[in-house]
Write an enzyme that holds these catalytic residues in place. Structure first.
Site, PDB file in Angstrom:
ATOM      1  N   LYS A 154       0.789  -1.230   0.000  1.00 60.88           N
ATOM      2  CA  LYS A 154       0.000   0.000   0.000  1.00 60.88           C
ATOM      3  C   LYS A 154       0.822   1.282   0.000  1.00 60.88           C
ATOM      4  O   LYS A 154       0.256   2.372  -0.141  1.00 60.88           O
ATOM      5  CB  LYS A 154      -0.914   0.018   1.231  1.00 60.88           C
ATOM      6  N   ASN A 203      -7.400   7.053   4.233  1.00 54.08           N
ATOM      7  CA  ASN A 203      -6.354   6.866   5.231  1.00 54.08           C
ATOM      8  C   ASN A 203      -6.958   6.523   6.589  1.00 54.08           C
ATOM      9  O   ASN A 203      -7.991   7.070   6.980  1.00 54.08           O
ATOM     10  CB  ASN A 203      -5.532   8.152   5.359  1.00 54.08           C
ATOM     11  N   LYS A 226      -7.387   5.445  -3.235  1.00 48.30           N
ATOM     12  CA  LYS A 226      -6.393   5.723  -4.285  1.00 48.30           C
ATOM     13  C   LYS A 226      -6.692   4.966  -5.577  1.00 48.30           C
ATOM     14  O   LYS A 226      -6.055   5.201  -6.606  1.00 48.30           O
ATOM     15  CB  LYS A 226      -4.993   5.395  -3.765  1.00 48.30           C
ATOM     16  N   GLY A 270      -3.182   5.867  12.444  1.00 47.90           N
ATOM     17  CA  GLY A 270      -2.313   4.940  13.150  1.00 47.90           C
ATOM     18  C   GLY A 270      -1.958   3.685  12.406  1.00 47.90           C
ATOM     19  O   GLY A 270      -1.284   2.810  12.954  1.00 47.90           O
ATOM     20  N   LYS A 298      -4.762  -1.630  -7.302  1.00 49.65           N
ATOM     21  CA  LYS A 298      -5.963  -1.932  -6.522  1.00 49.65           C
ATOM     22  C   LYS A 298      -7.222  -1.785  -7.378  1.00 49.65           C
ATOM     23  O   LYS A 298      -8.180  -2.544  -7.230  1.00 49.65           O
ATOM     24  CB  LYS A 298      -6.042  -1.009  -5.304  1.00 49.65           C
TER      25      LYS A 298
END
Length: 649
Positions: free
Chosen positions: A392, A473, A434, A476, A446
């Site tokens: 990723k 996103n 994305k 963490g 992807k």
């Protein structure tokens, strides 16, 4: 002032300096050392008692020599140390019980000596010890041993002051939970926090005190009023504030050089843990969180309860959270597949402790190896697959497009084909924002995987339901911007931002995984579900705020540098909840993307060509093949931009 300086300096040298003592590292006095010190105190007390009695002119009995008397009394004291365990407790934490043990030991020695003394007088007509001497000796011994313990407690407390500089704190809000927190801080005599009052966001309560502490109104003059109190921090407890209130309060506190701490709900406090230990400095994640998600647990449970569930990429940040959440729905068995050995082992240890009643199979395997995956499917009656295994990191994949093909595309193809062949009930693929109008190899790979899964659903004649979930996103996650910024701040900066105006959407890992489980209950198959990511966050503002939350000033203590967009990086991510590109569902945070599915035959032919190109040493040729499958893929800030200016044959 000069005297205080030298005293503080000496204390710091002994506590933390470059010396052999390093009291900071001496957690407690060893028991043998306590016995030796007590023994020395007994000897000194004996000698001092002798000097006192001798000075007033009393004559000692001569049946036993003074040395014999000393040895007898000292041996009795040593015996009493072990009988009453006067050495057993931590000296720095001495209590009334420890003082009672010392008194009992001294009284016992005194009693034994008196009994021996008068027994000798009764049988032989002569006393062995002078009674005034025994009284003085016992008193001095008890006083010396008690003083030693009080001295150690005082010294430890003094040195601890330099190690644990206490924050003077106010608790925000006045409710039962906050009062319980205040009471816990007061009664525990916390070394970290000096509680001085409450903050009321609504009423002015000048005449009211709770636990003897004032209640201060939070208004325009609040920060001026607390200056005489020398407040250094505020504590926000649980969910006493909504997100907007919390953000506003934190911003103003930071502007006035105050730290902000948070503490979980009172229901999450542990009986085994000091309450003060649960109080942590507020994190940026606490300020980006959103309202809790309402899930339909009955629907989720219906397809997970009692089932064998395979989770690929199970040791990653997203995969491991899916494992944790699936574990709560009583599956028959969870198969955790990943190629990362150490994280997989650590997760297994965590799960065995957290979910002892759930059955797990930990599988070390690579999704690129179809033969290995087939062994897993053939050996286990799998009902649900959550496919989270993927590469990723945008810049890394931009440099290594072959790896993206192997894992993100072909790995998905292998798992999807096997799921259909073995009649899996549901196949849930984890994708990314994305993949929307991709500008990099990672996003394009992807998107290619999404297209294959969609096309397979059209062709499928079995019962397998193929579902794709897309989100942005997560806070963490491994390699995300927030942990990266934290490391840069901890090392003294600078914090690096790729562009002044770059923005991103964020959600927490648990929130994303909850929506993945919920999306698994929806649709007829072939849909791409996108998640409501909330409001966008400007990364420059995020960097400034994180620096402030760490107790520093942006550009003064920690610098921020603009380093330019990375290869393949977008300035603005696509808005996944845009009504022009998505349709609503019955869940307000989940929508369906309007992406046209392509025929299975066309997608498969392209993927065969992509797989063949990946065997060659020509990344440009390979990326060109990916662009043929994903025509909306337009490279940005990348060496592959040249492909968008000509047709690759």
């Amino acid at each position: 002032m000069q005297k205080n300086y030298f005293r503080n300096r000496i204390a710091m040298i002994f506590w933390n300096g470059d010396n052999d003592l390093q009291f900071r590292n001496l957690r407690y006095l060893p028991r043998w050392m306590v016995v030796v010190i007590d023994l020395l105190l007994v000897i000194c007390s004996y000698h001092l008692a002798f000097l006192v009695i001798d000075d007033i002119g009393s004559n000692f009995y001569e049946v036993l020599t003074l040395l014999q008397q000393a040895l007898f009394i000292i041996l009795l004291y040593v015996a009493s140390f072990f009988i009453f365990s006067t050495y057993a407790g931590l000296i720095r934490h001495s209590t009334f019980v420890d003082i009672f043990k010392i008194g009992l030991a001294c009284a016992t020695v005194m009693t034994v000596v008196v009994v021996v003394n008068y027994s000798s007088y009764f049988y032989y007509g002569e006393k062995l010890f002078l009674m005034p001497f025994l009284i003085v000796n016992t008193s001095l011994t008890f006083g010396a041993m008690l003083s030693f313990r009080l001295f150690v407690k005082k010294v430890y407390a003094s040195f601890s002051h330099y190690k644990h500089k206490r924050d003077t704190v106010l608790i925000v809000g006045v409710n039962d939970d906050n009062i319980a927190l205040a009471e816990a801080l007061v009664t525990s005599n916390s070394r970290n926090f000096n509680f001085v009052g409450f903050v009321s966001l609504k009423k002015d309560c000048k005449q009211v005190k709770i636990l003897g502490k004032p209640i201060l109104k939070y208004d325009a003059k609040f920060y001026d009023r607390i200056l005489p109190m020398k407040v250094t921090a505020l504590i926000i407890a649980g969910s006493s504030l909504d997100l907007n209130q919390k953000n506003e309060l934190v911003d103003k506190a930071l502007a006035n050089n105050l730290k902000v701490f948070s503490v979980p709900e009172i229901t999450q406090w542990s009986d085994k843990e000091d309450v003060a230990a649960t109080i942590k400095e507020i994190q940026i994640e606490d300020l980006l969180e959103r309202a809790s998600i309402q899930l339909d647990d009955s629907q989720i449970s219906s397809y997970l309860n009692g089932k064998n569930v395979l989770i690929t990429g199970g040791a990653g940040s997203i995969g491991s959270e899916i494992v944790r959440q699936v574990s709560r729905y009583q599956p028959e068995c969870i198969l955790i597949l990943d190629q990362a050995e150490s994280p997989l082992y650590e997760l297994e240890l965590e799960l065995r402790d957290a979910f002892p009643d759930v059955s797990y199979k930990v599988i070390l395997a690579d999704v690129r190896r179809k033969d290995r995956l087939e062994q897993v499917f053939s050996s286990n009656k799998i009902s649900v697959v959550f496919h989270a295994a993927a590469y990723k990191h945008v810049p890394m994949i931009e440099k290594n497009p072959k790896e993206a093909v192997g894992v993100n595309i072909l790995g998905t193809v292998h798992l999807a084909d096997l799921s259909m062949a073995y009649k899996i009930d549901r196949f849930v693929m984890i994708s990314t924002d994305k993949a929307v109008n991709p500008t990099n190899v990672m996003g394009a790979s992807k998107r290619a995987a999404e297209m294959y899964v969609q096309s397979l659903q059209q062709r499928a004649t079995g019962k397998t339901t193929f579902i794709t979930t897309r989100f942005g996103n997560v806070l963490g996650s491994n390699g995300s911007v927030i942990p990266y910024f934290k490391k840069q701040i901890e090392s003294g900066g600078p914090v690096t931002v790729t562009h002044q105006d770059i923005i991103r959407y964020f959600m927490t890992i648990p929130e994303a995984c909850q929506l993945v489980l919920q999306a698994g209950t929806m649709g007829n198959g072939g849909e791409i579900f996108v998640f409501d990511m909330g409001k966008p966050v400007k990364i420059m503002d995020l960097a400034k705020r994180m620096i402030q939350l760490s107790g520093f000033k942006p550009y003064t203590d920690i610098d921020i540098k603009i380093i330019g967009l990375r290869p393949g990086e977008k300035l603005y991510e696509e808005l996944l909840s845009d009504s022009s590109t998505s349709m609503p569902t019955h869940h307000q945070k989940i929508m369906i993307a309007k992406d046209q599915a392509i025929s299975y035959k066309d997608v498969l032919n392209h993927i065969i060509e992509i797989a063949a190109a990946a065997q060659q040493e020509n990344d440009v040729f390979l990326v060109g093949k990916i662009k043929q499958l994903v025509p909306e893929y337009i490279s940005k800030n990348s060496v592959f931009e040249l492909l968008d200016k000509k047709v690759v044959l």
